[in-house]
Scaffold this active site. Sequence first.
Site, PDB file in Angstrom:
ATOM      1  N   ILE A 121     -16.510  32.856 -25.492  1.00 29.82           N
ATOM      2  CA  ILE A 121     -16.099  33.685 -24.354  1.00 29.82           C
ATOM      3  C   ILE A 121     -16.013  32.803 -23.111  1.00 29.82           C
ATOM      4  O   ILE A 121     -16.959  32.078 -22.799  1.00 29.82           O
ATOM      5  CB  ILE A 121     -17.099  34.836 -24.123  1.00 29.82           C
TER       6      ILE A 121
ATOM      7  N   GLU B  28     -16.891  32.352 -20.081  1.00 31.95           N
ATOM      8  CA  GLU B  28     -17.727  32.922 -19.019  1.00 31.95           C
ATOM      9  C   GLU B  28     -17.536  32.214 -17.684  1.00 31.95           C
ATOM     10  O   GLU B  28     -17.918  32.728 -16.640  1.00 31.95           O
ATOM     11  CB  GLU B  28     -19.210  32.892 -19.413  1.00 31.95           C
TER      12      GLU B  28
ATOM     13  N   ASP C   2      10.960  41.475  10.814  1.00 32.33           N
ATOM     14  CA  ASP C   2      11.554  41.688  12.131  1.00 32.33           C
ATOM     15  C   ASP C   2      12.167  40.373  12.578  1.00 32.33           C
ATOM     16  O   ASP C   2      11.958  39.328  11.961  1.00 32.33           O
ATOM     17  CB  ASP C   2      10.468  42.158  13.114  1.00 32.33           C
TER      18      ASP C   2
ATOM     19  N   ASP D 100       4.316  44.746  13.972  1.00 35.36           N
ATOM     20  CA  ASP D 100       3.387  44.479  15.064  1.00 35.36           C
ATOM     21  C   ASP D 100       2.993  45.718  15.852  1.00 35.36           C
ATOM     22  O   ASP D 100       2.040  45.689  16.620  1.00 35.36           O
ATOM     23  CB  ASP D 100       3.971  43.431  16.020  1.00 35.36           C
TER      24      ASP D 100
END
Length: 871
Positions: free
Chosen positions: A286, A288, A330, A617
Site C-alpha cells: 500500500i 502509505e 476582464d 473585482d
Amino acid sequence: MHEQKQTFAWALSVEQVLERFHSARSGLAEKEADLRLRHFGTNSLPRPKRFTVLGILLQQFSSPLIFILVGAAMLTIFLKEWIDTVVILLAILVNAGLGFYQEYRAEATLEKLTTYIKERARVIRDSTEQEVDSTLLVPGDVIHLSYGSRIPSDARLIEANELSVDESVLTGESLPIHKITEELSEGTVLPERTNMVFAGTLVVEGSALALVTTTGRYTEIGRIAELVDTTKREHTPLQKALGRLGWMIFAGITFLVAAIFFLGIMRGEPIFEMMLMAVAISVGAIPEALPIALTVILAVGVERLATRKGIMRNLAAAETLGSASVIMTDKTGTLTEANMRLVDIRTRKELLDDPAQQGSIESLKPDEKDILAAALWGVDIVLENADAPESEWRFSGKPIETAIARAAHTHGFDVFEAAKVRIPLLPFNSTNKFSINGHRHKDEYIALGAPDILLQRSRLTKDDYLAMDAHIQKVSAEGKRLLGVARFPREKHGTLKRGPAHPHHASDLDFLGVLVFQDPIRPEAKDAIKRMESLGARVVMLTGDLKGTAIAISRELGWNVPEGDALSGEELRRLSDEELLPDISRIRIFARVTPEDKLRIGKLYQKAGEIVAMTGDGVNDAPSLKAVDIGIALGSGTDVAKSVAGLVLLDDNFTTIVRAIEEGRRILENIRKVFVYLTSTCLDAVILIGGSLVAGLPLPLSALQIIWVNFFADSLPALSYAFDKEYDSRRERGAEILTREVKVLTLGIGILTSALLFSMYWFLLRIGLPQEQVHSLIFVCFALYGLIVAYCFRSLRASLFSRPIFDNRYLNMSVGLGTILIIASVSVPFLRDIFQLAAIPLSLAWIIIVWLIVNIALVETTKWAFRKLNR
C-alpha cells in the site's frame, strides 16, 4: 489592554455619539489615535490557528497502516524479538515524523499566505482622509465606507448615502439591509440596529461615514468568535478521494495477504514468521507515502506561486487550478496596465462635428474645462503622500477617478476643495452604470457614467442622438474608454434635496460631453494569452466597455475577432440559453455585460462541459466567482470578491494567471508521477512472496527487510517529486489523477517488473548460487529498483534522456541516502546480522547492475509504447 464597554451607540444621536467618544466629524488627531491604540489594542480578533502541533502529530497515528505496524510491534515485544521491535518502532516514528513535518509545513504555509492579503480602511484623522491597515483602527475613529468594502469594525453611522449592507454573515438575513443615521431605542435588537454597521459585513451599495464604537474581540462578530470554535480542519477533495482509493487498495491487498498467509501455514512456515510477513507485505503493498507526498506537492506548489504574486486561499483550489479550459477575464488591470490616463475631452459640439477630429488635453478650451470641473464632483480619492511635493502626489481610488484627479490637478483645479463641496447622491454601480453627485453651492446635479446610457436619458433630437452615438462608437472602436458627463437642474428633482437619489431621477439630462481615457495594454499580455491557449485554456474577454472598445483591444492582443464573434450584453439578453449554447464556444468577447450576465455565461460554459476560471473585482462579481470552478480575484478589488475567490492576484496581472495555471499543471503532473511511482512498486513484494509460496521456493525476503526498504528507500524519492519544475504542457481537460496513462503505466510497469524480479530469483536458485547470497542479491535488487527508476518517473511521457537527469537535488539526495542505507545493510556486519543478510561478492555485482539497466529499459520502453499507441 482595557476592555471596551457597551455604549448603546444606536440609542444616541449623531452629535451625542461623537461627544461620548470625544471625537468629531474631522476625526481623531493622530496622537490621540496612537494613545487609544495602546490603550485598547489592535482591531483584530484572537485568531485561532487552523491547526495545532499536537493535532497534526496525533493525526499521523490514525492511519490503519500505522495500526498494523503498532500491532506488529506489540507482537514482537510479546515474543521478545527485540531487533524486529526496534526496526518496526523506528519505521513507525520515521513515517509519523515525516508526515508530521510535511503536514505542519503545508498548514503553516497556508497560514502565512493569509497574511499577504491585508485589509485596508479609509479613516479621517486630523481632518485628512487616509488609508491605513484596518488593525490600527480605534474607538472614536471616523471611517469612510464605500461600495464593495468589508466593514472593519462595529461603528455608528453619522452620514449615509444609499447605504445597504449584507449582514448575512452575522444575522443570517439574506437580503441587504438599508441603513439610516437616526437614533433608535435602547432596547433595539441587533438585526434591527439599522444605524449601526458591524465588523465583517459587506457594503453592497452606497457610501457612508461612521464612528468606530468597538474593535477587535469586542465587536459583535468578535463575541461570536470567542463563543464558537469554527476551526475545523478539512481534507481537500483530492485527499479524500485518495483516502477512499487507499481503502480500496487495502481491501484488495488484504485479500492477497490473507491468501499468502494461509498458503505459508499450509506449507509449514512458522505462524509467527508468516504473521510478520503478512504485515510487511501489507505495508509494502500500500502506498502509505502517497498522502504525505500529496501534502508536500500541494504545499510546495502553493508557496512557489505565492512568490510570483498569486495567493491560493486553500489547497483545494490548487488541486483543480491546472484543469481550467476557459478563462473568463476582464480587460482593465489584467490585460491592461490599469494606468488610466485622460487623453481627450470632447464637448457636445465636437461630438456632433467631424468624428476624425483628434483632441488633446495639453491646453483646454473653456467648455472643456467646464466638463472637467463637473467630472471632478464625482471623484472619490485619497491622497497617499500629502507631505510630498505636489508634483509627486499619488492618488488612490478607482482608476478613472484618479485619472480625473491627476488631470484636474495638472490644470490648476483644487482637487480637495472639490471634495469638500461634493454631495454624493447616487453611487455608481454596475447595474445603473452612472452616478449622481451634487454641489453644496450650485443648483444642479452632475451625472457621470456610460455615455450611451446617459445619451438615452438626455434631451436630444433623434439626429443628434444618432450622430453623437456614432461618434462615441467610433472613438471606443479605437480602444479608448469613455465617460459621459451630463447635468440637470436641482429644481426639476427637488426630492433629491430631502432624500436619497434613484436612477429614475436622472432623465431629461443636458449632455455636456465625454472624457476620453486610454489604458495601455500590458506588454506581456499578448504572449501570456498565447501561452495560456497553448496549455489548452481558451481566453474569453468580458468587459463593461462598448463592443468597439473591446474589439479594438482584442486586436492589440493579436486576436482576429470577427464582429459576429463578439456579443454585447443587449444581444446576449435577447438569446435564450438554448440558442446561445451551440455558439458559445466561438464567442471571444462579451461587451457591456452586467454581473448577472457574467454568472449566466459562466454557467453556460460549465453546461457545455468546460472547467471555468473567472476574474473579478467587484461586489457583484462575487456570485460568479463562487459559481465557476475557479474564482480569481484581483488584489486591488473589493474584499467581497477576494473572500469568495480561490486565487488572489496581488499584482492584478494576467501573466500571474498563466503562472497559476502552469503551477496547477505542475501540481497535477507531480501527483500523477508520485502515484505511478509508489503504486507500480507495490506489487513487487506480493508477487515475489506469493510466487515463492506457490512455486515451493524459500521465502526471498523477511518482514524486517520489506519494512526497511518500504520506509527508508521508496518514500523519500516520492516526496522529492514536489520540487520538480518541469511539467507536461499538452492540452488536456479535467483534473483527473487516474488517467488512462496513469492506469496503464501503473499496472503495466508494476506487473512486468515484479514478474521479472521473481523470475530472476527462481533462476539464481536454479543455477545453484548459495541461498544466503541469492537472498542478499534479491534484497538489494528489490531496494535499488525503487531508487533508480525514480529518475524514469520524473516524466510519465518524455524519455529519461530528453531532459537533465540530475537537476532535482532533493531527488539526488534522497536516492543517495537510500542507496547508502541499502549498501550498508549488506556491507556493515552489525546491520547484516540485524537483517539476516550475507555479504555479496564483487564478482556478483554485475547482476545488480544488469538488473537495474534492464528495469530502466523496461520502464522507458513501456512509456515509449504508450506514446506510440496514443499519438
